[in-house]
Design an enzyme around this catalytic site. Sequence first.
Site, PDB file in Angstrom:
ATOM      1  N   LYS B 100       0.888  -1.163   0.000  1.00  0.00           N
ATOM      2  CA  LYS B 100       0.000   0.000   0.000  1.00  0.00           C
ATOM      3  C   LYS B 100       0.921   1.206   0.000  1.00  0.00           C
ATOM      4  O   LYS B 100       1.608   1.479   0.985  1.00  0.00           O
ATOM      5  CB  LYS B 100      -0.907   0.004   1.242  1.00  0.00           C
ATOM      6  N   GLY B 161      -7.910   9.623   9.055  1.00  0.00           N
ATOM      7  CA  GLY B 161      -8.261   9.746  10.462  1.00  0.00           C
ATOM      8  C   GLY B 161      -9.277  10.833  10.772  1.00  0.00           C
ATOM      9  O   GLY B 161      -9.596  11.058  11.936  1.00  0.00           O
ATOM     10  N   ALA B 187      -9.323   5.750   3.559  1.00  0.00           N
ATOM     11  CA  ALA B 187      -9.148   6.872   4.491  1.00  0.00           C
ATOM     12  C   ALA B 187     -10.338   7.814   4.556  1.00  0.00           C
ATOM     13  O   ALA B 187     -10.989   8.088   3.556  1.00  0.00           O
ATOM     14  CB  ALA B 187      -7.908   7.688   4.169  1.00  0.00           C
ATOM     15  N   GLY B 188     -10.612   8.277   5.774  1.00  0.00           N
ATOM     16  CA  GLY B 188     -11.604   9.320   5.986  1.00  0.00           C
ATOM     17  C   GLY B 188     -12.977   8.834   6.401  1.00  0.00           C
ATOM     18  O   GLY B 188     -13.850   9.629   6.715  1.00  0.00           O
ATOM     19  N   ASN B 209      -8.963   2.375   9.058  1.00  0.00           N
ATOM     20  CA  ASN B 209      -8.305   2.008  10.320  1.00  0.00           C
ATOM     21  C   ASN B 209      -8.948   2.714  11.504  1.00  0.00           C
ATOM     22  O   ASN B 209      -9.554   2.092  12.369  1.00  0.00           O
ATOM     23  CB  ASN B 209      -6.805   2.334  10.262  1.00  0.00           C
ATOM     24  N   THR B 210      -8.847   4.045  11.513  1.00  0.00           N
ATOM     25  CA  THR B 210      -9.269   4.812  12.684  1.00  0.00           C
ATOM     26  C   THR B 210     -10.752   4.634  13.008  1.00  0.00           C
ATOM     27  O   THR B 210     -11.122   4.591  14.187  1.00  0.00           O
ATOM     28  CB  THR B 210      -8.957   6.307  12.471  1.00  0.00           C
TER      29      THR B 210
END
Lengths: 66, 259
Positions: B100, B161, B187-188, B209-210
Amino acid sequence: MFITLNGEPYELDEPLTVADLLTKLAIDPRRVAVEHNLTILKRPLFADTLVHEGDRIEIVNFVGGG
Amino acid sequence: MTDTPFVIAGRTFRSRLIVGTGKYSSHAVMAQAHAASGADMVTVAVRRVNISDRSRESLLDYIDTSRIFILPNTAGCYTADEAIRTAHLGREAGLSNWVKLEVIGDERTLFPDNEALVEATRVLVRDGFVVLPYTNDDPVVCRKLEDAGASAVMPLAAPIGSGLGVQNANNIRIIREFSLVPMIVDAGVGTASDAALAMELGADGVLMNTAIAGAQEPVAMAEAMKHAVIAGRLACLAGRIPRKMYATASSPIEGMVGR
């Protein structure tokens, strides 16, 4: 003699192989990648590669990330 | 309704949800969240081993690599050279030639450096990598990445994040239309509806992830995300109704009592 290990000075009594260095550091060689003077070392070469005074060694592994 | 399999570079994945391994309160919670998410690909960062403190457990002890494919990333790299070096180290530490690819261009937004990203993609593809670049939601950049040999394009929904969800739905749809390779929204994402929306817009997968690791109950959120991705994918395939300004009655107008 001193080497640079992960960016920090590190003292060794004498030249030793990368495999011995990993043993000394209690690092499982199957879980890391090693760079010796900016060249990535294939795992089978760990036992044959000597670390000399002034060498730069990077040992990396996987950590949590996204 | 049967779906086409989710295939990247010839490898088939069961889940269209890809998750991270960072920011969890413990490795054990991470492992539970991974199981609840149903993901069969997780991304990991490549960092220096802590020489002075060898007591910490290895992340890999908590990932069932017989079931879960490891995707090393180049998170935190700010130049193409740094990202290329990190990708090579990740390949050596791991078991595959997948990466990645992140080349960050700005510290506050963590937006990618597009020029460096395209360059690093070209080099790593030449070096034999399967490259999955994290990119802006820019159809032109995505096309350049595909031309450089990327095996998927991974536009952001919003800053890493941030939890803001898809900020430019139209761009995501255009990228899907333009791309011949899978598009993974990376992301986001903040909550389940964000993931569902990304999938409804045509994403082939979502990476986060977050949103899971930072939730108050990460394991529950992981399960929510699993369902959201499945629901969003089905809705996308099912084809939504057009948006209209005014109402259209669902019950017949004829036969009303008393008329």
